[in-house]
Design a protein around this motif. Structure first.
Motif, PDB file in Angstrom:
ATOM      1  N   LYS A   1       0.823  -1.199   0.000  1.00  0.00           N
ATOM      2  CA  LYS A   1       0.000   0.000   0.000  1.00  0.00           C
ATOM      3  C   LYS A   1       0.864   1.258   0.000  1.00  0.00           C
ATOM      4  N   GLY A   2       0.438   2.235  -0.775  1.00  0.00           N
ATOM      5  CA  GLY A   2       1.141   3.514  -0.816  1.00  0.00           C
ATOM      6  C   GLY A   2       2.121   3.646  -1.947  1.00  0.00           C
ATOM      7  N   TYR A   3       2.307   2.571  -2.747  1.00  0.00           N
ATOM      8  CA  TYR A   3       3.266   2.620  -3.853  1.00  0.00           C
ATOM      9  C   TYR A   3       2.557   2.256  -5.154  1.00  0.00           C
ATOM     10  N   PRO A   4       2.835   2.974  -6.235  1.00  0.00           N
ATOM     11  CA  PRO A   4       2.168   2.692  -7.508  1.00  0.00           C
ATOM     12  C   PRO A   4       2.638   1.378  -8.116  1.00  0.00           C
ATOM     13  N   ALA A   5       1.750   0.727  -8.837  1.00  0.00           N
ATOM     14  CA  ALA A   5       2.058  -0.570  -9.446  1.00  0.00           C
ATOM     15  C   ALA A   5       3.139  -0.467 -10.511  1.00  0.00           C
ATOM     16  N   ASP A   6       3.339   0.735 -11.068  1.00  0.00           N
ATOM     17  CA  ASP A   6       4.362   0.907 -12.105  1.00  0.00           C
ATOM     18  C   ASP A   6       5.659   1.490 -11.556  1.00  0.00           C
ATOM     19  N   HIS A   7       5.859   1.386 -10.238  1.00  0.00           N
ATOM     20  CA  HIS A   7       7.092   1.901  -9.623  1.00  0.00           C
ATOM     21  C   HIS A   7       8.298   1.195 -10.247  1.00  0.00           C
ATOM     22  N   PRO A   8       9.359   1.917 -10.577  1.00  0.00           N
ATOM     23  CA  PRO A   8      10.533   1.288 -11.226  1.00  0.00           C
ATOM     24  C   PRO A   8      11.233   0.240 -10.356  1.00  0.00           C
ATOM     25  N   GLU A   9      11.021   0.300  -9.031  1.00  0.00           N
ATOM     26  CA  GLU A   9      11.660  -0.674  -8.141  1.00  0.00           C
ATOM     27  C   GLU A   9      10.622  -1.642  -7.573  1.00  0.00           C
ATOM     28  N   ILE A  10       9.699  -2.054  -8.416  1.00  0.00           N
ATOM     29  CA  ILE A  10       8.601  -2.893  -7.974  1.00  0.00           C
ATOM     30  C   ILE A  10       9.072  -4.195  -7.319  1.00  0.00           C
ATOM     31  N   ASP A  11      10.128  -4.799  -7.855  1.00  0.00           N
ATOM     32  CA  ASP A  11      10.591  -6.076  -7.307  1.00  0.00           C
ATOM     33  C   ASP A  11      11.114  -5.926  -5.881  1.00  0.00           C
ATOM     34  N   LEU A  12      11.872  -4.878  -5.621  1.00  0.00           N
ATOM     35  CA  LEU A  12      12.393  -4.655  -4.271  1.00  0.00           C
ATOM     36  C   LEU A  12      11.287  -4.237  -3.307  1.00  0.00           C
ATOM     37  N   LEU A  13      10.356  -3.423  -3.769  1.00  0.00           N
ATOM     38  CA  LEU A  13       9.283  -2.950  -2.895  1.00  0.00           C
ATOM     39  C   LEU A  13       8.355  -4.080  -2.472  1.00  0.00           C
ATOM     40  N   ARG A  14       8.225  -5.093  -3.292  1.00  0.00           N
ATOM     41  CA  ARG A  14       7.365  -6.224  -2.942  1.00  0.00           C
ATOM     42  C   ARG A  14       8.025  -7.172  -1.950  1.00  0.00           C
ATOM     43  N   ARG A  15       9.303  -6.982  -1.709  1.00  0.00           N
ATOM     44  CA  ARG A  15      10.021  -7.853  -0.779  1.00  0.00           C
ATOM     45  C   ARG A  15       9.569  -7.619   0.668  1.00  0.00           C
ATOM     46  N   LYS A  16       9.193  -8.707   1.350  1.00  0.00           N
ATOM     47  CA  LYS A  16       8.944  -8.646   2.788  1.00  0.00           C
ATOM     48  C   LYS A  16      10.190  -9.089   3.555  1.00  0.00           C
ATOM     49  N   GLU A  17      11.042  -9.833   2.864  1.00  0.00           N
ATOM     50  CA  GLU A  17      12.315 -10.293   3.418  1.00  0.00           C
ATOM     51  C   GLU A  17      13.328 -10.310   2.278  1.00  0.00           C
ATOM     52  N   LEU A  18      14.580 -10.055   2.620  1.00  0.00           N
ATOM     53  CA  LEU A  18      15.641 -10.056   1.607  1.00  0.00           C
ATOM     54  C   LEU A  18      16.902 -10.606   2.256  1.00  0.00           C
ATOM     55  N   PHE A  19      17.002 -11.922   2.244  1.00  0.00           N
ATOM     56  CA  PHE A  19      18.057 -12.637   2.964  1.00  0.00           C
ATOM     57  C   PHE A  19      18.904 -13.400   1.954  1.00  0.00           C
ATOM     58  N   PHE A  20      20.229 -13.278   2.076  1.00  0.00           N
ATOM     59  CA  PHE A  20      21.140 -13.895   1.111  1.00  0.00           C
ATOM     60  C   PHE A  20      21.891 -15.066   1.741  1.00  0.00           C
ATOM     61  N   LEU A  21      22.116 -16.097   0.924  1.00  0.00           N
ATOM     62  CA  LEU A  21      22.820 -17.296   1.388  1.00  0.00           C
ATOM     63  C   LEU A  21      24.019 -17.626   0.511  1.00  0.00           C
ATOM     64  N   HIS A  22      25.049 -18.158   1.165  1.00  0.00           N
ATOM     65  CA  HIS A  22      26.135 -18.828   0.455  1.00  0.00           C
ATOM     66  C   HIS A  22      26.251 -20.217   1.052  1.00  0.00           C
ATOM     67  N   ARG A  23      26.072 -21.239   0.233  1.00  0.00           N
ATOM     68  CA  ARG A  23      26.115 -22.617   0.714  1.00  0.00           C
ATOM     69  C   ARG A  23      27.534 -23.182   0.631  1.00  0.00           C
ATOM     70  N   TYR A  24      27.822 -24.070   1.587  1.00  0.00           N
ATOM     71  CA  TYR A  24      29.123 -24.737   1.626  1.00  0.00           C
ATOM     72  C   TYR A  24      28.915 -26.245   1.510  1.00  0.00           C
ATOM     73  N   THR A  25      29.753 -26.890   0.740  1.00  0.00           N
ATOM     74  CA  THR A  25      29.724 -28.340   0.666  1.00  0.00           C
ATOM     75  C   THR A  25      30.357 -28.918   1.929  1.00  0.00           C
ATOM     76  N   ASP A  26      30.102 -30.189   2.176  1.00  0.00           N
ATOM     77  CA  ASP A  26      30.744 -30.838   3.322  1.00  0.00           C
ATOM     78  C   ASP A  26      32.259 -30.775   3.188  1.00  0.00           C
ATOM     79  N   LYS A  27      32.751 -30.916   1.975  1.00  0.00           N
ATOM     80  CA  LYS A  27      34.195 -30.853   1.745  1.00  0.00           C
ATOM     81  C   LYS A  27      34.750 -29.501   2.167  1.00  0.00           C
TER      82      LYS A  27
END
Length: 236
Positions: A171-197
């Motif tokens: 709510k409060g943001y236009p549907a054609d906002h240029p940063e629509i993908d970021l604005l729709r984020r409720k969480e933005l968490f990044f992962l780097h996975r490690y192998t057992d090795k």
């Protein structure tokens, strides 16, 4: 940290095997019968955390942060869970000022066999107030955030993005906002996975520090938005 401690700051195959067997025998009787194996695994975990703390202290204010303050208990809280298995299937720790309960965006490390270990950081389950601050920043100045998370070095190390996304615009943001993908984020968490090795390498703790250094600018930005931003003075 002593040289002797640093040289032993690594996980070994028996630790991963213990965690693997725990998944198949997640009950108090088996755990108590294998308590010595868990104690050995926890000793390795403490040594790794100590080395990570030493490395992160070069660029994070971690004075008076103890190893024990960073490590999560292996016991699960089953009071409100349908799953009554008493133990977690992983070893984990989080590093921030004062440890895992820093109240800030910190570095989370999850150790689990069968290539399920990872380093993660970012916006996860934010309060409504903090989510509003994030969206306001995206609306006013998305470029600073994008310069961080879209950098080649960042994307190479943190290719996985986790978290909930709205199906519609907030709510409060236009549907054609240029940063629509970021604005729709409720969480933005990044992962780097490690192998057992990778987890079993002697320099694994140093690799965690290297990854933390890469994601630090993103953590710093969130911490500024959520906790460090000063309110404008009130003029009477």
């Amino acid at each position: 940290m002593t040289t002797k401690t640093a040289s032993k700051a690594a996980f070994t195959a028996p630790t991963l095997e213990f965690m693997r067997e725990l998944v198949q025998n997640n009950n108090r009787e088996w755990f108590q019968a294998n308590r010595a194996r868990y104690d050995a695994a926890k000793t390795e975990l403490c040594a790794v955390v100590e080395r990570v703390l030493a490395g992160l202290s070069e660029f994070e204010p971690l004075a008076n942060t103890a190893v024990k303050d960073c490590i999560f208990r292996i016991n699960r809280d089953v009071r409100f869970s349908k799953d009554k298995a008493p133990y977690k299937s992983n070893l984990a720790f989080a590093v921030g000022p004062g440890g895992r309960h820093s109240g800030r965006i910190d570095y989370y490390v999850h150790i689990q066999p069968d290539n399920q270990s990872f380093l993660g950081a970012g916006m996860w389950q934010p309060t409504p107030a903090n989510l509003a601050k994030f969206r306001q920043e995206v609306d006013y100045n998305a470029q600073e955030l994008k310069d961080i998370i879209e950098a080649d070095s960042f994307k190479a190390y943190f290719p996985e993005i986790h978290g909930e996304t709205l199906k519609v615009m907030p709510k409060g943001y236009p549907a054609d906002h240029p940063e629509i993908d970021l604005l729709r984020r409720k969480e933005l968490f990044f992962l780097h996975r490690y192998t057992d090795k990778e987890v079993l390498k002697p320099n694994f703790a140093d690799e965690i520090v290297r990854g933390s250094r890469i994601i630090k600018p993103y953590c710093d930005l969130l911490n500024y938005l959520f906790y460090d931003e000063k309110e404008e003075p009130v003029t009477l």
